[in-house]
Design an enzyme around this catalytic site. Structure first.
Site, PDB file in Angstrom:
ATOM      1  N   CYS A 272      13.613  11.905   5.883  1.00 16.22           N
ATOM      2  CA  CYS A 272      13.665  11.513   7.295  1.00 16.22           C
ATOM      3  C   CYS A 272      15.071  11.725   7.845  1.00 16.22           C
ATOM      4  O   CYS A 272      15.255  11.881   9.048  1.00 16.22           O
ATOM      5  CB  CYS A 272      13.242  10.071   7.442  1.00 16.22           C
ATOM      6  SG  CYS A 272      14.077   8.988   6.284  1.00 16.22           S
TER       7      CYS A 272
ATOM      8  N   GLU B   5       9.521  17.050  14.401  1.00 16.41           N
ATOM      9  CA  GLU B   5       9.886  16.969  12.989  1.00 16.41           C
ATOM     10  C   GLU B   5       8.998  17.915  12.172  1.00 16.41           C
ATOM     11  O   GLU B   5       7.780  17.847  12.233  1.00 16.41           O
ATOM     12  CB  GLU B   5       9.704  15.529  12.497  1.00 16.41           C
ATOM     13  CG  GLU B   5      10.212  15.340  11.086  1.00 16.41           C
ATOM     14  CD  GLU B   5      10.009  13.924  10.576  1.00 16.41           C
ATOM     15  OE1 GLU B   5       8.881  13.425  10.676  1.00 16.41           O
ATOM     16  OE2 GLU B   5      10.982  13.341  10.066  1.00 16.41           O
TER      17      GLU B   5
ATOM     18  N   LYS C 144       0.839  -1.200   0.000  1.00 17.30           N
ATOM     19  CA  LYS C 144       0.000   0.000   0.000  1.00 17.30           C
ATOM     20  C   LYS C 144       0.870   1.244   0.000  1.00 17.30           C
ATOM     21  O   LYS C 144       1.469   1.616   1.012  1.00 17.30           O
ATOM     22  CB  LYS C 144      -0.908   0.038   1.236  1.00 17.30           C
ATOM     23  CG  LYS C 144      -1.992   1.099   1.071  1.00 17.30           C
ATOM     24  CD  LYS C 144      -2.406   1.777   2.352  1.00 17.30           C
ATOM     25  CE  LYS C 144      -1.742   3.088   2.657  1.00 17.30           C
ATOM     26  NZ  LYS C 144      -1.833   4.167   1.685  1.00 17.30           N
TER      27      LYS C 144
ATOM     28  N   GLU D  38      10.030   2.439  10.351  1.00 18.85           N
ATOM     29  CA  GLU D  38      11.013   3.516  10.143  1.00 18.85           C
ATOM     30  C   GLU D  38      10.222   4.816  10.170  1.00 18.85           C
ATOM     31  O   GLU D  38       9.283   4.980   9.389  1.00 18.85           O
ATOM     32  CB  GLU D  38      11.728   3.360   8.802  1.00 18.85           C
ATOM     33  CG  GLU D  38      12.695   2.193   8.740  1.00 18.85           C
ATOM     34  CD  GLU D  38      13.861   2.304   9.708  1.00 18.85           C
ATOM     35  OE1 GLU D  38      14.139   3.411  10.213  1.00 18.85           O
ATOM     36  OE2 GLU D  38      14.476   1.265   9.978  1.00 18.85           O
TER      37      GLU D  38
HETATM   38  P1  NAD Z   1       2.205   8.870   7.292  1.00 17.77           P
HETATM   39  O1  NAD Z   1       2.459   8.182   8.601  1.00 17.77           O
HETATM   40  O2  NAD Z   1       1.128   9.868   7.223  1.00 17.77           O
HETATM   41  O3  NAD Z   1       1.818   7.769   6.192  1.00 17.77           O
HETATM   42  C1  NAD Z   1       2.658   6.686   5.909  1.00 17.77           C
HETATM   43  C2  NAD Z   1       1.815   5.567   5.310  1.00 17.77           C
HETATM   44  O4  NAD Z   1       0.926   5.078   6.309  1.00 17.77           O
HETATM   45  C3  NAD Z   1       0.933   6.021   4.135  1.00 17.77           C
HETATM   46  O5  NAD Z   1       0.904   5.000   3.160  1.00 17.77           O
HETATM   47  C4  NAD Z   1      -0.418   6.177   4.789  1.00 17.77           C
HETATM   48  O6  NAD Z   1      -1.497   6.059   3.890  1.00 17.77           O
HETATM   49  C5  NAD Z   1      -0.394   5.029   5.788  1.00 17.77           C
HETATM   50  N1  NAD Z   1      -1.363   5.145   6.880  1.00 17.77           N
HETATM   51  C6  NAD Z   1      -1.923   6.271   7.396  1.00 17.77           C
HETATM   52  N2  NAD Z   1      -2.812   5.937   8.366  1.00 17.77           N
HETATM   53  C7  NAD Z   1      -2.794   4.593   8.481  1.00 17.77           C
HETATM   54  C8  NAD Z   1      -3.481   3.655   9.315  1.00 17.77           C
HETATM   55  N3  NAD Z   1      -4.373   4.027  10.218  1.00 17.77           N
HETATM   56  N4  NAD Z   1      -3.202   2.351   9.171  1.00 17.77           N
HETATM   57  C9  NAD Z   1      -2.289   1.945   8.268  1.00 17.77           C
HETATM   58  N5  NAD Z   1      -1.629   2.774   7.438  1.00 17.77           N
HETATM   59  C10 NAD Z   1      -1.866   4.085   7.542  1.00 17.77           C
HETATM   60  O7  NAD Z   1       3.597   9.438   6.793  1.00 17.77           O
HETATM   61  P2  NAD Z   1       3.883  10.318   5.483  1.00 17.77           P
HETATM   62  O8  NAD Z   1       3.358  11.683   5.727  1.00 17.77           O
HETATM   63  O9  NAD Z   1       3.471   9.592   4.245  1.00 17.77           O
HETATM   64  O10 NAD Z   1       5.481  10.338   5.462  1.00 17.77           O
HETATM   65  C11 NAD Z   1       6.237  11.273   6.148  1.00 17.77           C
HETATM   66  C12 NAD Z   1       6.861  10.640   7.377  1.00 17.77           C
HETATM   67  O11 NAD Z   1       7.626   9.505   6.988  1.00 17.77           O
HETATM   68  C13 NAD Z   1       7.829  11.546   8.095  1.00 17.77           C
HETATM   69  O12 NAD Z   1       7.604  11.480   9.483  1.00 17.77           O
HETATM   70  C14 NAD Z   1       9.196  10.954   7.770  1.00 17.77           C
HETATM   71  O13 NAD Z   1      10.195  11.201   8.694  1.00 17.77           O
HETATM   72  C15 NAD Z   1       8.873   9.513   7.675  1.00 17.77           C
HETATM   73  N6  NAD Z   1       9.902   8.800   6.910  1.00 17.77           N
HETATM   74  C16 NAD Z   1      10.773   8.000   7.585  1.00 17.77           C
HETATM   75  C17 NAD Z   1      11.772   7.317   6.911  1.00 17.77           C
HETATM   76  C18 NAD Z   1      12.711   6.415   7.648  1.00 17.77           C
HETATM   77  O14 NAD Z   1      13.246   5.526   7.018  1.00 17.77           O
HETATM   78  N7  NAD Z   1      12.927   6.600   8.935  1.00 17.77           N
HETATM   79  C19 NAD Z   1      11.891   7.464   5.536  1.00 17.77           C
HETATM   80  C20 NAD Z   1      11.006   8.299   4.871  1.00 17.77           C
HETATM   81  C21 NAD Z   1      10.003   8.953   5.571  1.00 17.77           C
END
Ligand code: NAD
Length: 479
Positions: free
Chosen positions: A282, A381, A173, A248
């Site tokens: 990130c 963040e 997803k 992550e």
């Molecule tokens: P997000 O948590 O909003 O979404 C991530 C994923 O989770 C999306 O596919 C989203 O649709 C899904 N999601 C949302 N609600 C959910 C639920 N209730 N159940 C299951 N899945 C759900 O994050 P984002 O805004 O897409 O990404 C930004 C974040 O990602 C930042 O905090 C960034 O630091 C982090 N990030 C971390 C790394 C790492 O490797 N540490 C790498 C890239 C991004």
């Protein structure tokens, strides 16, 4: 209307409940494509398909897996300019950054194609005479992969490639904002010869499709990259089902600059680490921790560099920084710019919304100075092109400030001192440490991940990926 891109369930391209338009953040009049949005029922069918396909794929030989992953790697590499353009158009990284990320996805598939052929176990002498002990790794089963928007092809690649290489089936997803690269990657893998049901794509809302994956007892493991808030609910749901989980999440990555640092290197590390990819990494260096003796020269030089950066359409030649990904993220960046000012930080440069030829989410990179580490802008963040300078008196204070955070993904130091660099490598509380290099930008064949609030569970990438995507079996034989 453009052609509709479907979900892939059990080897069939299928409609969803409804359709979402993929919008270019550099030009909101430009629709990149139309993508099916999966329902809860679609997610259930995808999970069932992955389960059904799991036993046969677990038994597939290393040659078959290798050939499919290698074919995918070759196609991604051949099409990297086109895929990079799609990435830049849907996410807002600049074209060179987009092409670089697409190539990275190709390299990752190449690495794991090789790993298919290198899977070995251990044969160990038993403490009991005459008994043989063998330790082998087996696939976990059906793996759920949930990805964020900021690396639309590299993160899916570094999760899907090892999942398949180690014999697992997948329900994937992607983030709603970036279905384009996800769809293209799945299309490549399907045509590379993956049997039906081994890789299923369900594009759609986190609260619907993602939640259905979390709630299903039929998924054996979930790997997630995204925000801390969502990550916590993923971990809780996985605990409920007693299944493997890998998270992550965010970062508040420090870059320490000591008095003896080469100024040019330090400025390059800061500008690249904090502002490239619009600061939406990130591993971005959001806290610049700078020793007193170099502070003023460093701030002046970084500000000068920022003035020369071109913020514009991600696809335009000469653009250094593309747009913010969407209106929500831009509002979050602006909220933190206001919070920083209210907290008493000095906005040394930037922070203005910009107008360009096309309607897009353009923000001038922003540098706060005279900040303290307890300010919200240094604790939470922001995930945009915003960085803060924290002034410190010496190395000891710099290390303490660097470690004083709820996160622990990446940490950097710019210094000419071997003593301080070595001490920092040993004592930084981050999963990845960089010396005279930006906090962002990693190799694809070595472990990636952090500590504290940044990561949970085994590391990703390189051979360490096996920890998550396999389960260990110990077999005893008395011949
Ligand atoms: P997000 O948590 O909003 O979404 C991530 C994923 O989770 C999306 O596919 C989203 O649709 C899904 N999601 C949302 N609600 C959910 C639920 N209730 N159940 C299951 N899945 C759900 O994050 P984002 O805004 O897409 O990404 C930004 C974040 O990602 C930042 O905090 C960034 O630091 C982090 N990030 C971390 C790394 C790492 O490797 N540490 C790498 C890239 C991004």
């Amino acid at each position: 209307m453009s052609e509709l891109h479907h979900n892939l369930i059990g080897g069939e391209w299928t409609d969803g409940d409804d359709v979402i338009a993929n919008i270019n953040p550099s030009n909101t009049d430009d629709v990149v494509g139309e993508y099916a949005r999966a329902s809860e029922a679609d997610a259930a069918r995808a999970i069932a398909a992955a389960r059904d396909a799991a036993p046969a794929w677990a038994q597939s030989g290393p040659q078959q897996r290798h050939d499919i992953l290698k074919a995918a790697s070759d196609e991604i590499m051949t099409r990297r300019e086109e895929l990079g353009r799609l990435l830049a158009r849907e996410e807002g990284k600049t074209l060179p950054e987009g092409i670089g990320e697409a190539a990275r996805a190709g390299q990752i598939f190449g690495f794991f194609a090789g790993e298919c052929l290198r899977q070995a176990g251990d044969k160990i002498a038993s403490v009991r005479p005459g008994v043989d002990v063998e330790i082998t790794r087996e696939p976990v089963g059906a793996v759920g992969i949930i990805t964020p928007w900021n690396f639309p092809i590299a993160i899916p690649a570094w999760k899907i490639a090892p999942a398949l290489a180690y014999g697992n089936t997948v329900v994937f997803k992607p983030a709603e904002l970036v279905p384009g690269c996800a769809w293209a990657l799945v299309d490549i893998l399907k045509r590379a010869g993956l049997p039906d049901g081994v890789l299923n794509l369900v594009m759609g809302r986190g609260s619907v499709v993602g939640q259905a994956m979390l709630d299903s007892p039929d998924i054996d493991a979930i790997t997630f990259t995204g925000s801390v808030a969502t990550g916590k609910s993923v971990a809780a749901a996985c605990a409920e089902h007693m299944r493997k989980v890998q998270l992550e999440m965010g970062g508040k990555n420090p870059l320490v600059v000591l008095d003896d640092a080469a100024l040019d290197t330090a400025v390059e590390c800061a500008v690249n680490g904090a502002f490239f990819s619009t600061g939406q990494r990130c591993t971005a260096s959001s806290r610049l921790i700078v020793a007193d003796g170099i502070h003023d020269r460093f701030v002046a030089a970084v500000t000068e560099r920022l003035k020369g950066l071109v913020v514009d359409d991600a696809l335009k030649e000469g653009t250094h920084i593309g747009p913010v990904v969407d209106e929500n993220q831009l509002s979050q960046d602006e909220r933190y710019l206001a919070i920083g000012r209210e907290e008493g930080a000095t906005l040394a440069w930037g922070g203005e919304r910009l107008n360009r030829d096309t309607p897009g989410f353009y923000l001038q990179p922003a540098l706060f100075t005279e900040t303290s580490n307890d300010m919200r802008i240094n604790r939470e963040e922001i995930f945009g092109p915003v960085a803060s300078v924290v002034r410190v008196k010496d190395y000891d204070e710099a290390l303490a400030v660097a470690n004083d955070t709820a996160f622990g993904l990446s940490a950097g130091i710019c210094t000419a001192s071997l003593k301080h660099a070595s001490h920092f490598k040993r004592n930084s509380e981050a999963g990845m440490v960089m010396v005279n290099l930006p906090t962002a930008g990693v190799d694809y064949h070595v472990p990636f991940g952090g500590r504290k609030g940044s990561s949970y569970g085994p590391r990703e990438q390189g051979r360490y990926a096996a920890e998550f995507y396999t389960t260990v079996k110990t077999a005893y034989t008395l011949p």
